[in-house]
Enzyme design. Structure first.
Site, PDB file in Angstrom:
ATOM      1  N   THR A  96       0.839  -1.040  -0.086  1.00 49.47           N
ATOM      2  CA  THR A  96      -0.142  -0.152   0.033  1.00 49.47           C
ATOM      3  C   THR A  96       0.931   1.165  -0.251  1.00 49.47           C
ATOM      4  O   THR A  96       1.495   1.417   1.147  1.00 49.47           O
ATOM      5  CB  THR A  96      -0.824  -0.035   1.383  1.00 49.47           C
ATOM      6  OG1 THR A  96      -1.661  -1.237   1.230  1.00 49.47           O
ATOM      7  CG2 THR A  96      -1.739   1.157   1.212  1.00 49.47           C
ATOM      8  N   LYS A 172      -7.496   0.470  -2.236  1.00 49.08           N
ATOM      9  CA  LYS A 172      -6.994   0.273  -0.796  1.00 49.08           C
ATOM     10  C   LYS A 172      -6.862   1.418   0.131  1.00 49.08           C
ATOM     11  O   LYS A 172      -6.873   1.037   1.392  1.00 49.08           O
ATOM     12  CB  LYS A 172      -5.533  -0.415  -1.165  1.00 49.08           C
ATOM     13  CG  LYS A 172      -4.953  -0.768   0.133  1.00 49.08           C
ATOM     14  CD  LYS A 172      -5.364  -2.305   0.865  1.00 49.08           C
ATOM     15  CE  LYS A 172      -5.039  -2.428   2.049  1.00 49.08           C
ATOM     16  NZ  LYS A 172      -3.587  -2.739   2.086  1.00 49.08           N
ATOM     17  N   LYS A 244       1.441   5.400   8.473  1.00 51.08           N
ATOM     18  CA  LYS A 244       1.946   5.308   6.947  1.00 51.08           C
ATOM     19  C   LYS A 244       0.601   5.523   6.245  1.00 51.08           C
ATOM     20  O   LYS A 244       0.362   6.353   5.439  1.00 51.08           O
ATOM     21  CB  LYS A 244       2.703   4.467   6.490  1.00 51.08           C
ATOM     22  CG  LYS A 244       2.888   4.186   4.930  1.00 51.08           C
ATOM     23  CD  LYS A 244       3.653   2.783   4.323  1.00 51.08           C
ATOM     24  CE  LYS A 244       2.905   1.759   4.581  1.00 51.08           C
ATOM     25  NZ  LYS A 244       1.840   1.422   3.701  1.00 51.08           N
TER      26      LYS A 244
END
Length: 300
Positions: A96, A172, A244
């Protein structure tokens, strides 16, 4: 594609994926940490001396890095793997990293007769080793067809969300918004239950049986309660990964001029957790930001 697969990045997800792929394909693996290469070798993955060595002759290259910057460096730095890719090879991006730069990467790979399959995944290390992942894919149809044997070996659910690299990253990103918010909400709920004098384990059992349940509550809830134990919960998904990922969510929302206040609040909890030294702990440990101690633990 031919039967040779390279796996670059043998971390928490890369290693079980490489092991799973080795059941069907000839797999070569590389990681910057020598101990991860040695561990992979114990599970049928041929060790490679470098990333370039790993991809030589491979029909598919599965990439499990952490950030977009790492992806770009892996492919296009002076010692990058792009020049060493076989003609027609597919690069399967499982990480991702957000949508930024994905189109450019696909273009540069296409220019040398290689192809990007944007395939971020969900499921965790155990499910990776069992071939039980959810993988969302954005890829040109021909590239997807080449990558499908590898994806089918890893996924129990394969969702084709678009024919452009970047489409998988976009979906995602939406997925991680919900996951991050649900983890933070589960932490707050259990902390509130404790503050109100409820037994947290009984509360969790009741909540997961009703309309308030979510996958993250059922999955992370027990580990959140273990976060107060001396060794904490088993680390299945690091808290700093959600630092993140929620950063990617926030950047995407701002780029789309979309207000996302709930996601922003969840991001702040993960950032606070990282600042308090919980970055390498399981992400369920975000409960310790909301409630540094549980009443039950104080009384123990």
């Amino acid at each position: 594609m031919n039967s040779n697969v390279a796996v670059i990045g043998l971390g928490a997800m890369g290693l079980p994926m490489a092991t799973r792929l080795a059941e069907r394909f000839e797999v070569r693996g590389f990681d910057l940490a020598a101990e991860r290469i040695a561990l992979a070798a114990e599970h049928g993955v041929a060790p490679a001396a470098s990333a370039a060595d790993a991809v030589s002759g491979a029909g598919a290259v599965l990439v499990a890095v952490r950030t977009g910057e790492q992806l770009h460096q892996l492919l296009f730095a002076d010692n990058g793997i792009a020049p060493h890719l076989a003609k027609g090879a597919v690069v399967i991006l499982t990480s991702t990293v957000g949508t930024d730069g994905i189109g450019e990467i696909a273009y540069r790979l296409n220019a040398q007769d290689a192809h990007l399959v944007d395939a971020p995944l969900s499921g965790g290390p155990v499910r990776a080793g069992e071939g039980d992942l959810l993988i969302v894919v954005g890829a040109e149809p021909a590239a997807l067809e080449s990558a499908r044997p590898v994806l089918d070996q890893l996924a129990s659910t394969l969702s084709i969300v678009g024919d452009r690299p970047g489409d998988g990253q976009a979906l995602k990103t939406v997925n991680q918004l919900l996951c991050g918010v649900h983890i933070a909400a589960a932490a707050e709920a259990l902390a509130l239950a404790d503050a109100l004098g409820l037994d947290t384990e009984r509360t969790l059992e009741a909540l997961t049986a009703g309309a308030a349940n979510s996958f993250m509550l059922g999955n992370r809830g027990p580990r959140a309660l273990q976060a107060y134990d001396e060794d904490g919960a088993e680390v299945l998904s690091r808290l700093d990964i959600f630092v993140k990922d929620m950063g990617i969510v926030g950047k995407a929302a701002r780029g789309a001029h979309l207000a996302a206040p709930v996601a922003a609040a969840a991001e702040q909890l993960f950032l606070l957790g990282e600042a308090q030294g919980l970055g390498e702990a399981d992400d369920s440990a975000v409960i310790r930001v909301v409630a540094p101690q549980l009443r039950e633990k104080k009384e123990a």
